[in-house]
Design a protein around this motif. Sequence first.
Motif, PDB file in Angstrom:
ATOM      1  N   LEU A  65       0.977  -1.242  -0.030  1.00  0.00           N
ATOM      2  CA  LEU A  65      -0.247   0.020  -0.077  1.00  0.00           C
ATOM      3  C   LEU A  65       1.161   1.097  -0.027  1.00  0.00           C
ATOM      4  O   LEU A  65       0.382   2.255  -0.385  1.00  0.00           O
ATOM      5  CB  LEU A  65      -1.294   0.090   1.327  1.00  0.00           C
ATOM      6  N   LYS A  66       1.662   1.210   0.635  1.00  0.00           N
ATOM      7  CA  LYS A  66       2.536   2.696   0.628  1.00  0.00           C
ATOM      8  C   LYS A  66       3.202   2.894  -0.712  1.00  0.00           C
ATOM      9  O   LYS A  66       3.643   3.801  -0.851  1.00  0.00           O
ATOM     10  CB  LYS A  66       4.074   2.190   1.873  1.00  0.00           C
ATOM     11  N   ARG A  67       4.239   1.698  -0.982  1.00  0.00           N
ATOM     12  CA  ARG A  67       4.124   1.778  -2.403  1.00  0.00           C
ATOM     13  C   ARG A  67       3.491   2.250  -3.154  1.00  0.00           C
ATOM     14  O   ARG A  67       3.843   3.147  -4.486  1.00  0.00           O
ATOM     15  CB  ARG A  67       4.771   0.817  -2.814  1.00  0.00           C
ATOM     16  N   ILE A  68       1.886   1.893  -3.522  1.00  0.00           N
ATOM     17  CA  ILE A  68       1.150   2.398  -3.889  1.00  0.00           C
ATOM     18  C   ILE A  68       1.054   3.807  -4.516  1.00  0.00           C
ATOM     19  O   ILE A  68       1.605   4.425  -5.131  1.00  0.00           O
ATOM     20  CB  ILE A  68      -0.315   1.961  -4.316  1.00  0.00           C
ATOM     21  N   PHE A  69       0.960   4.210  -3.050  1.00  0.00           N
ATOM     22  CA  PHE A  69       0.633   6.065  -2.744  1.00  0.00           C
ATOM     23  C   PHE A  69       2.208   6.556  -3.126  1.00  0.00           C
ATOM     24  O   PHE A  69       1.940   7.321  -4.084  1.00  0.00           O
ATOM     25  CB  PHE A  69       1.074   5.715  -1.393  1.00  0.00           C
ATOM     26  N   GLU A  70       3.007   6.170  -2.466  1.00  0.00           N
ATOM     27  CA  GLU A  70       4.197   7.078  -2.570  1.00  0.00           C
ATOM     28  C   GLU A  70       4.951   6.665  -4.452  1.00  0.00           C
ATOM     29  O   GLU A  70       4.992   8.226  -5.288  1.00  0.00           O
ATOM     30  CB  GLU A  70       5.727   5.652  -2.511  1.00  0.00           C
TER      31      GLU A  70
END
Length: 293
Positions: free
Chosen positions: A200-205
Motif C-alpha cells: 500500500l505504501k509503494r502504491i501511494f508513493e
Amino acid sequence: MSIWFYLFLVVLFVAVLFILKILIMKMEIKNIVESLTDILKSDTNNLITISTNDRDLKRLAILLNKSLKDLRRLELEYKNGNKELKSSITNISHDLRTPLTAIRGYLDLMNKFNLSEKQIEYLSIIDSKVKDLTYLTEQLFDFSKTLDIQDEIKKEDIVINGILEDSIASFYSLFVSHNITPNIDISKDKVVRLLNENMLKRIFENIISNAIKYSNGDFNVKLYSNGIVEFSNKADSLDKVSLEKLFDRYYTVKSVKKANGIGLSIAKQLVDLSGGTIEAKYKDSTLIIRVKF
C-alpha cells in the motif's frame, strides 16, 4: 424360466457393473480435478493420488504428476533466476549511484568558480547527462523491485488513512522544492481494508512521485469513506495517447522533462494484487488517478 430371462439378468448385471464403473470413474476424475486445483493454488509438493485400478486413470495421474514435477522445477528455476537478477540489478544500481553522486558534487563545486561562458555551457551539458544517468539508475532500481512483488502479499487489516498521511508526509521536501502546497482531504472515518502495508505504501508513493513529476504546481489528494483514494494535479503536457498508456511499463511521456517510467506500472500491479482497481482520467488539463480498495 426361459433362456431370455437368464439373458436379461446377464445384461442387467453387466449394465449395473458398467454404470458402477462409470460412477467410480466420475468420482475419481472429480477427485483428480479437486486435487489438481488445490495443488496449483498452494505452495506444496503433494502429488495426485487415486484409489481406482483403472489403467487409463492411473496413466492420467502419472502424466499429471510428471507435469507437476516439471512445473515445480521450472518455478524454482524462475524464482532463483529472479533473485539472482534482482540482486545483480540492485548491486549495479548502487554501484552507479556512488560515482554519479560524486560527479554531481564536483560539478556543484566547479560552478562556484568564475567560468567562461563556454565552460558553463559544457558543464551544463555534463550536468544534464549525469541527471539522465541518475534517472536511468533509479529506473533500474525500480525494475528490481518489480521482480519480487509476488513475495509481498501477506495481508492484514490496515487503516488506509494513516498510511496515506505518512506517504504524503514523506514527500514534504520534494513538495517544497517543487513549490507545491498539497491540498489534502482525508476522511475522518477509519477506512480499514485487508491489505499488505508495504504494498500500500509503494502504491501511494509511486502515484505521488508521478504526480510531482507531472504537476504544474498543484497536488490534490482525497480519501473517501468508501475506500476510494483520488489523486489529481494539473498536467498540461498529457494527451489522450499518453493517458491510455500511462500504466504501460516503460512508456514515457516525451513532452515532459522527467518521464513517467515504470512507477505507475508498478502501482497498477500492486493494486491488482491487492484486489483493488486503479484508473486514470484526464479532464480540463487535470490528471486524475483514482484507486479503490
